[in-house]
Motif scaffolding. Structure first.
Motif, short mmCIF file in Angstrom:
data_model
loop_
_atom_site.label_atom_id
_atom_site.label_comp_id
_atom_site.label_asym_id
_atom_site.label_seq_id
_atom_site.Cartn_x
_atom_site.Cartn_y
_atom_site.Cartn_z
N THR A 1 20.79 35.57 -22.88
CA THR A 1 21.09 36.55 -23.61
C THR A 1 22.19 37.46 -22.97
O THR A 1 21.50 37.98 -22.11
N GLY A 2 23.27 37.67 -23.58
CA GLY A 2 24.13 38.48 -22.88
C GLY A 2 25.14 37.79 -21.87
O GLY A 2 25.45 38.04 -20.80
N PHE A 3 25.21 36.35 -22.15
CA PHE A 3 26.21 35.55 -21.39
C PHE A 3 27.61 35.91 -21.27
O PHE A 3 28.15 36.29 -22.57
N SER A 4 28.13 35.79 -20.26
CA SER A 4 29.63 35.92 -20.08
C SER A 4 29.86 34.92 -18.74
O SER A 4 28.87 34.90 -18.00
N PRO A 5 31.23 34.39 -18.74
CA PRO A 5 31.35 33.51 -17.55
C PRO A 5 31.59 34.41 -16.14
O PRO A 5 32.41 34.06 -15.41
N MET A 6 30.66 35.48 -15.90
CA MET A 6 30.70 35.97 -14.71
C MET A 6 30.01 35.18 -13.59
O MET A 6 29.37 34.38 -13.89
N GLU A 7 30.56 35.59 -12.46
CA GLU A 7 30.37 34.58 -11.38
C GLU A 7 28.83 34.52 -10.92
O GLU A 7 28.12 33.50 -10.91
N GLN A 8 28.11 35.83 -11.26
CA GLN A 8 26.68 35.93 -10.89
C GLN A 8 25.78 34.92 -11.97
O GLN A 8 25.10 34.27 -11.47
N GLN A 9 26.36 34.63 -13.17
CA GLN A 9 25.70 33.93 -14.09
C GLN A 9 25.98 32.59 -13.86
O GLN A 9 24.84 31.58 -14.02
N PRO B 1 36.91 42.83 -19.15
CA PRO B 1 37.79 42.05 -18.89
C PRO B 1 37.28 40.57 -19.53
O PRO B 1 36.15 40.70 -19.61
N PRO B 2 37.98 39.53 -19.65
CA PRO B 2 37.80 38.29 -20.31
C PRO B 2 36.40 37.86 -19.60
O PRO B 2 35.40 37.02 -20.51
N GLU B 3 36.11 37.69 -18.33
CA GLU B 3 35.20 36.97 -17.55
C GLU B 3 33.76 38.01 -17.84
O GLU B 3 32.76 37.24 -17.54
N ARG B 4 33.55 38.95 -18.46
CA ARG B 4 32.59 39.60 -18.74
C ARG B 4 32.14 39.80 -20.56
O ARG B 4 31.65 40.55 -20.83
N VAL B 5 33.04 38.90 -21.07
CA VAL B 5 32.88 38.89 -22.41
C VAL B 5 32.38 37.47 -22.95
O VAL B 5 32.61 36.46 -22.39
N PHE B 6 31.48 37.47 -23.99
CA PHE B 6 30.71 36.26 -24.52
C PHE B 6 31.90 35.34 -25.02
O PHE B 6 32.92 35.90 -25.87
N PRO B 7 32.06 34.09 -24.49
CA PRO B 7 33.24 33.11 -25.04
C PRO B 7 33.01 32.78 -26.42
O PRO B 7 32.11 32.10 -26.89
N LYS B 8 33.73 33.19 -27.35
CA LYS B 8 33.80 33.04 -28.85
C LYS B 8 34.22 31.72 -29.48
O LYS B 8 33.62 30.97 -30.08
N GLY B 9 35.51 31.30 -29.28
CA GLY B 9 36.21 30.04 -29.68
C GLY B 9 35.83 28.94 -29.03
O GLY B 9 35.18 28.84 -27.89
N LYS B 10 36.13 28.05 -29.62
CA LYS B 10 35.78 26.45 -28.79
C LYS B 10 36.55 26.53 -27.47
O LYS B 10 35.78 25.77 -26.53
N GLY B 11 37.90 26.79 -27.61
CA GLY B 11 38.15 26.70 -26.18
C GLY B 11 37.80 27.46 -25.35
O GLY B 11 37.53 27.12 -24.00
N GLU B 12 37.31 28.58 -25.41
CA GLU B 12 36.54 29.22 -24.49
C GLU B 12 35.43 28.80 -24.04
O GLU B 12 34.75 28.80 -22.63
N GLN B 13 34.53 28.47 -24.96
CA GLN B 13 33.14 27.66 -24.61
C GLN B 13 33.54 26.37 -23.88
O GLN B 13 32.51 26.27 -22.89
N ASP B 14 34.35 25.82 -24.19
CA ASP B 14 34.61 24.42 -23.57
C ASP B 14 34.84 24.78 -22.02
O ASP B 14 34.49 24.01 -21.12
N THR B 15 35.83 25.75 -21.62
CA THR B 15 36.15 26.14 -20.47
C THR B 15 34.85 26.58 -19.53
O THR B 15 34.86 26.47 -18.40
N ALA B 16 34.01 27.31 -20.29
CA ALA B 16 32.87 27.83 -19.81
C ALA B 16 31.72 26.63 -19.11
O ALA B 16 31.52 26.50 -18.19
N VAL B 17 31.92 25.56 -20.29
CA VAL B 17 30.97 24.45 -19.85
C VAL B 17 31.49 23.64 -18.68
O VAL B 17 30.80 23.27 -17.79
N GLU B 18 32.93 23.67 -18.60
CA GLU B 18 33.55 22.84 -17.54
C GLU B 18 33.11 23.69 -16.16
O GLU B 18 32.97 22.85 -15.16
N GLN B 19 33.05 25.13 -16.21
CA GLN B 19 32.81 25.81 -14.91
C GLN B 19 31.31 25.24 -14.50
O GLN B 19 30.85 25.19 -13.50
N LEU B 20 30.39 25.27 -15.62
CA LEU B 20 29.18 24.90 -15.42
C LEU B 20 28.60 23.47 -14.84
O LEU B 20 28.02 23.24 -14.03
N ILE B 21 29.43 22.64 -15.48
CA ILE B 21 29.14 20.99 -15.09
C ILE B 21 30.21 20.69 -14.03
O ILE B 21 30.15 19.35 -13.57
#
Length: 522
Positions: free
Chosen positions: A439-447, A488-508
């Motif tokens: 909870t409180g996810f953002s695509p920060m490096e730590q997370q 900045p964007p890397e500290r904000v929860f990804p709202k749209g599908k494009g932002e969420q897909d980008t976050a998933v790509e970083q994870l996998i």
């Protein structure tokens, strides 16, 4: 008005169906006067059309609805029809809360005058429900929340005591509340509150014998044998909640109660040197919110039933931290552990294999209030020790309502990254972890780094749930800008599908065979 006229021409069975549905949702609507008038008006039209439409609902159904609301709503409901007039006096569970008798909107702060007026109305309600014979229905549980101001204890005490003695009330959930915040309470005021509570219980001992739940606020037990009252006199007590209560002088509180039925213990802002639970065999859940002691806040001995433990505290400068294994060493059944650091320093000291025994039955581990800029890999050590954990829950802390001022640093100290060394301890066992939530996810490096590390280590992981921050009333009160406008964007929860897909790509990334379901939640 047109919609109500049209209802007159509906078939009876349709109106009956609408009536049943409206009654079931009524408890959610009745909180506003306009909704109440709307309900009443529609009721009169329908009963004119088909007679007593509510007759299709039995008393048991209507009572099950009314038991979910407070007594003021029940009374307002009973005036709708002669068919309903007797229902409040048949309730098996009764909720009488003094806050419901305060003027609307409630004053802030609540002064003694408003408390007095609310207690006058509450006394009338209690008299109406308890002073008369209830041969038709015994109250299985009376929830009573009151102020002991002026002489109202002498008005309420005899009525409640008589109802208990005659068998009209079987169980009592009592909350003796006080509106002062802990920082505004002087010892003299807390002592006076203790004397008032003690006098009430001494004068009406039946109340103690019937208590199943007790909540006390701002009480100093320096002149009161707390242990005797709670564990020798309250034979039926199952749930105890203490807010800003202590014995004075940061003294320790020892609980030795082998015959107690207490299953839930909640402490908030209690200035105890240490809580020593020596023997509470029925205790299942303990929650402590904010302690002052710089050392280990609690210890256990005989607590064979303890399943849930929640420790919440923002570490102040004097907090030296403690070994979690020392707190849990004599527990044998804890399966749900929550640690909340409220955005301050991590107050548990680095450990590894020492935690394995204490964690051997842990099923869910929640780490909340972790400052947003902290490294997160240290949490891997806890997962290595908890070889039976199935759910891992993290909550990130970022609140503009708490400014990093000099005053804050003087109270809580500097925020420092946890110094745990992950490589020093690694379990050879396979992790049973199935679900990981942030909870409180953002695509920060730590997370991203933590999530990927867990994905690579937890072969049984099925689901990752990524959520935005929960809303904060204090942040809204100060008019804080939304995170998307001030971070900045890397500290904000990804709202749209494009932002969420980008976050998933970083994870996998570099995990082509990953079958883990990644869910973005609200």
């Amino acid at each position: 008005m047109f919609i109500y006229v049209r209802l007159l021409f509906l078939p009876v069975y349709v109106v009956d169906l609408l009536w049943s549905s409206l009654v079931l949702v009524y408890v959610r609507l009745i909180t506003s006067s306009s909704a109440f008038l709307l309900f009443f008006f529609s009721f009169r039209i329908w009963t004119t059309r088909i007679g007593s439409a509510s007759s299709m609902l039995t008393d048991d159904i209507l009572l099950s609805i009314m038991e979910r609301v407070d007594i003021t709503t029940c009374v307002r409901t009973s005036v709708l029809s002669n068919r309903w007039k007797h229902l409040p006096w048949l309730l098996r569970e009764l909720n009488i809360d003094v806050k419901r008798f305060l003027s609307v909107p409630s004053p802030n702060p609540i002064e003694v005058k408003q408390m007095d007026e609310a207690m006058a109305s509450l006394t009338k309600a209690i008299t109406s429900f308890l002073a008369t014979s209830r041969s038709e229905a015994t109250i299985k549980r009376l929830q009573l929340r009151l102020y002991l101001v002026n002489d109202y204890s002498d008005a309420i005490g005899p009525i409640v005591s008589q109802a208990i003695d005659t068998g009209s009330v079987e169980g009592l959930d009592l909350a003796i509340v006080d509106e002062k915040e802990p920082d505004d309470c002087r010892d003299e005021e807390m002592l006076q509150q203790a004397r008032t509570v003690d006098s009430f219980f001494s004068t009406y001992p039946s109340v103690l014998h019937c208590l199943t739940k007790l909540s006390l606020y701002n009480v100093l037990f320096a002149e009161w044998d707390l242990h005797h009252i709670l564990f020798d006199c309250c034979k039926q007590l199952q749930h105890l909640s203490l807010f800003n209560c202590d014995a004075g002088g940061f003294s320790a509180w020892e609980i030795q109660a082998p015959d107690s039925k207490l299953s839930v213990l909640e402490l908030s802002f209690c200035c105890l040197g240490e809580l020593k639970v020596l023997c509470l065999p029925k205790l299942e859940r303990l929650r402590w919110h904010t302690w002052i002691s710089p050392k280990r806040p609690l210890s256990f001995d005989v607590v064979p039933s303890l399943k849930e433990l929640s420790l919440v505290c923002g570490a102040i400068v004097d907090h030296r931290g403690f070994m979690l294994s020392e707190v849990l060493k004599d527990t044998t059944a804890v399966h749900n552990l929550t640690l909340n650091f409220q955005g301050e320093r991590i107050w548990i000291k680095p450990e590894g294999k020492q935690l394995c025994t204490a964690f051997n039955k842990l099923r869910k581990l929640s780490l909340h209030g972790i400052f947003v800029e902290y490294d997160l890999l240290w949490t891997i050590v806890l997962l290595e020790a908890a070889t039976s954990i199935e759910i891992f829950d993290i909550e990130i802390w970022e609140h503009p309502c708490i400014l990093d001022t000099e005053g804050r640093r003087q109270t809580f100290g500097e925020r420092t990254n946890p110094s745990w060394k992950v490589a020093e301890f690694k379990s050879c066992k396979e992790w049973p972890l199935k679900e990981f939530q942030i909870t409180g996810f953002s695509p920060m490096e730590q997370q991203i780094t933590l999530i990927r590390a867990i994905m690579q280590r937890a072969s049984n992981l099925q689901t990752i749930i990524l959520k935005d921050y929960q809303t904060c009333d204090y942040c809204e009160e100060i008019g804080a800008l939304p995170r998307c406008e001030r971070l900045p964007p890397e500290r904000v929860f990804p709202k749209g599908k494009g932002e969420q897909d980008t976050a998933v790509e970083q994870l996998i990334r570099d995990m082509p065979d990953c079958n883990i379901q990644i869910i973005f939640g609200n």
